[in-house]
Design an enzyme around this catalytic site. Sequence first.
Site, PDB file in Angstrom:
ATOM      1  N   ARG A 146       0.970  -1.042  -0.052  1.00 56.44           N
ATOM      2  CA  ARG A 146      -0.110   0.119  -0.010  1.00 56.44           C
ATOM      3  C   ARG A 146       0.836   1.382   0.082  1.00 56.44           C
ATOM      4  O   ARG A 146       0.334   2.333  -0.438  1.00 56.44           O
ATOM      5  CB  ARG A 146      -1.049  -0.078   1.165  1.00 56.44           C
ATOM      6  CG  ARG A 146      -1.999  -1.443   1.151  1.00 56.44           C
ATOM      7  CD  ARG A 146      -2.632  -1.391   2.660  1.00 56.44           C
ATOM      8  NE  ARG A 146      -1.456  -1.452   3.706  1.00 56.44           N
ATOM      9  CZ  ARG A 146      -1.606  -1.251   5.194  1.00 56.44           C
ATOM     10  NH1 ARG A 146      -2.687  -0.895   5.417  1.00 56.44           N
ATOM     11  NH2 ARG A 146      -0.686  -1.449   5.691  1.00 56.44           N
TER      12      ARG A 146
ATOM     13  N   ASP B  22       5.637  24.814  11.469  1.00 55.35           N
ATOM     14  CA  ASP B  22       5.956  23.979  10.247  1.00 55.35           C
ATOM     15  C   ASP B  22       6.027  24.814   9.163  1.00 55.35           C
ATOM     16  O   ASP B  22       4.889  25.391   8.910  1.00 55.35           O
ATOM     17  CB  ASP B  22       4.957  22.908  10.555  1.00 55.35           C
ATOM     18  CG  ASP B  22       5.461  21.660  11.362  1.00 55.35           C
ATOM     19  OD1 ASP B  22       6.276  21.673  12.159  1.00 55.35           O
ATOM     20  OD2 ASP B  22       4.387  20.739  11.360  1.00 55.35           O
ATOM     21  N   ASN B  23       7.270  24.706   8.274  1.00 53.97           N
ATOM     22  CA  ASN B  23       7.172  25.396   7.077  1.00 53.97           C
ATOM     23  C   ASN B  23       7.489  24.384   5.966  1.00 53.97           C
ATOM     24  O   ASN B  23       8.128  23.302   6.166  1.00 53.97           O
ATOM     25  CB  ASN B  23       8.340  26.373   7.285  1.00 53.97           C
ATOM     26  CG  ASN B  23       8.022  27.377   8.303  1.00 53.97           C
ATOM     27  OD1 ASN B  23       7.120  28.097   8.064  1.00 53.97           O
ATOM     28  ND2 ASN B  23       9.050  27.583   8.939  1.00 53.97           N
TER      29      ASN B  23
ATOM     30  N   ARG C  37      19.405  27.665  -1.618  1.00 45.96           N
ATOM     31  CA  ARG C  37      18.839  28.423  -0.423  1.00 45.96           C
ATOM     32  C   ARG C  37      19.925  28.448   0.512  1.00 45.96           C
ATOM     33  O   ARG C  37      20.070  27.628   1.341  1.00 45.96           O
ATOM     34  CB  ARG C  37      17.711  28.036  -0.243  1.00 45.96           C
ATOM     35  CG  ARG C  37      16.408  28.051  -1.397  1.00 45.96           C
ATOM     36  CD  ARG C  37      15.107  27.657  -0.815  1.00 45.96           C
ATOM     37  NE  ARG C  37      14.057  27.416  -1.688  1.00 45.96           N
ATOM     38  CZ  ARG C  37      13.087  28.394  -1.989  1.00 45.96           C
ATOM     39  NH1 ARG C  37      13.217  29.348  -1.191  1.00 45.96           N
ATOM     40  NH2 ARG C  37      12.439  28.199  -2.759  1.00 45.96           N
TER      41      ARG C  37
ATOM     42  N   HIS D 140      21.400  30.822   5.581  1.00 47.66           N
ATOM     43  CA  HIS D 140      20.570  31.706   6.389  1.00 47.66           C
ATOM     44  C   HIS D 140      20.508  31.364   8.017  1.00 47.66           C
ATOM     45  O   HIS D 140      20.679  30.388   8.319  1.00 47.66           O
ATOM     46  CB  HIS D 140      18.988  31.611   6.049  1.00 47.66           C
ATOM     47  CG  HIS D 140      18.808  31.921   4.495  1.00 47.66           C
ATOM     48  ND1 HIS D 140      17.800  31.087   3.834  1.00 47.66           N
ATOM     49  CD2 HIS D 140      19.501  32.781   3.728  1.00 47.66           C
ATOM     50  CE1 HIS D 140      17.897  31.781   2.648  1.00 47.66           C
ATOM     51  NE2 HIS D 140      18.638  32.427   2.425  1.00 47.66           N
TER      52      HIS D 140
ATOM     53  N   LYS E 101      16.161  24.297  13.972  1.00 51.92           N
ATOM     54  CA  LYS E 101      15.125  23.806  13.044  1.00 51.92           C
ATOM     55  C   LYS E 101      15.234  22.094  13.028  1.00 51.92           C
ATOM     56  O   LYS E 101      16.427  21.746  13.240  1.00 51.92           O
ATOM     57  CB  LYS E 101      15.609  24.283  11.657  1.00 51.92           C
ATOM     58  CG  LYS E 101      15.553  25.682  11.421  1.00 51.92           C
ATOM     59  CD  LYS E 101      16.299  26.128  10.134  1.00 51.92           C
ATOM     60  CE  LYS E 101      16.000  27.659  10.140  1.00 51.92           C
ATOM     61  NZ  LYS E 101      16.778  28.148   8.944  1.00 51.92           N
TER      62      LYS E 101
ATOM     63  N   TYR F 217      10.184  22.057   7.376  1.00 55.02           N
ATOM     64  CA  TYR F 217      11.138  22.151   8.598  1.00 55.02           C
ATOM     65  C   TYR F 217      10.334  22.734   9.898  1.00 55.02           C
ATOM     66  O   TYR F 217       9.308  23.405   9.303  1.00 55.02           O
ATOM     67  CB  TYR F 217      12.259  23.077   8.277  1.00 55.02           C
ATOM     68  CG  TYR F 217      11.939  24.224   7.484  1.00 55.02           C
ATOM     69  CD1 TYR F 217      11.994  25.569   8.175  1.00 55.02           C
ATOM     70  CD2 TYR F 217      11.843  24.364   6.062  1.00 55.02           C
ATOM     71  CE1 TYR F 217      11.938  26.836   7.474  1.00 55.02           C
ATOM     72  CE2 TYR F 217      11.588  25.551   5.687  1.00 55.02           C
ATOM     73  CZ  TYR F 217      11.755  26.766   6.148  1.00 55.02           C
ATOM     74  OH  TYR F 217      11.531  28.081   5.218  1.00 55.02           O
TER      75      TYR F 217
ATOM     76  N   ASP G 298      20.602  36.201  -1.522  1.00 57.87           N
ATOM     77  CA  ASP G 298      21.679  35.128  -1.238  1.00 57.87           C
ATOM     78  C   ASP G 298      22.770  35.625  -2.070  1.00 57.87           C
ATOM     79  O   ASP G 298      24.029  35.283  -1.367  1.00 57.87           O
ATOM     80  CB  ASP G 298      21.183  33.866  -1.445  1.00 57.87           C
ATOM     81  CG  ASP G 298      20.093  33.351  -0.509  1.00 57.87           C
ATOM     82  OD1 ASP G 298      19.921  34.178   0.520  1.00 57.87           O
ATOM     83  OD2 ASP G 298      19.462  32.178  -0.756  1.00 57.87           O
TER      84      ASP G 298
END
Length: 182
Positions: free
Chosen positions: A23, A47-48, A58, A61, A71, A131, A169
């Site tokens: 399944r 939550d992101n 990315r 940061h 995180k 994250y 960035d």
Amino acid sequence: MKFIPTALHGVWIIEPQHFGDSRGYFMESFRADVFRQHVGPVEFIQDNESESGHGVLRGLHYQRDEASQAKLVRVSRGEVLDVAVDLRRSSPTFMQHIAVTLSQENGRQLFVPRGFAHGFLVTGEMAQFQYKVDNVYCPDSEISIRYDDPCLAIKWPQLATAFVVSDKDRRGLNFEDAPLFQ
């Protein structure tokens, strides 16, 4: 879940257990009591999720001072090279980094505590990146350090295409100019 300490104090690789059959699969991606037992007390409040295409980079940061964030990151679809850089001057691993492949296939997660810069490069066709954070985003406290800063010597993988990097960035600070943590 398997909790694997890394060479950077406070950074953990977490391998959830997958249970699969015809399944599909089931995976417990987070359980507060087990997390607390291995990592310590962290209260995630948000939550992101982001989605990025191949070659998107990315980072690096972080948020400074009281806006800093811990995180817990993972990839639910695709693959990334995830990087955490120790910005804590008092740490024996100051300026060192760890690079871990996070993917849908390996199910790994990375816990990045406060005091670290964080970034990732999408090495697969795409990546859905999730994250948890323990503090809300504060744009006035956000710092971006150049992903290619020679002081950090991060060995990003060579891709067939150029990295896709935001203007923010690309204009990131050099490591030596960035405000750091004690």
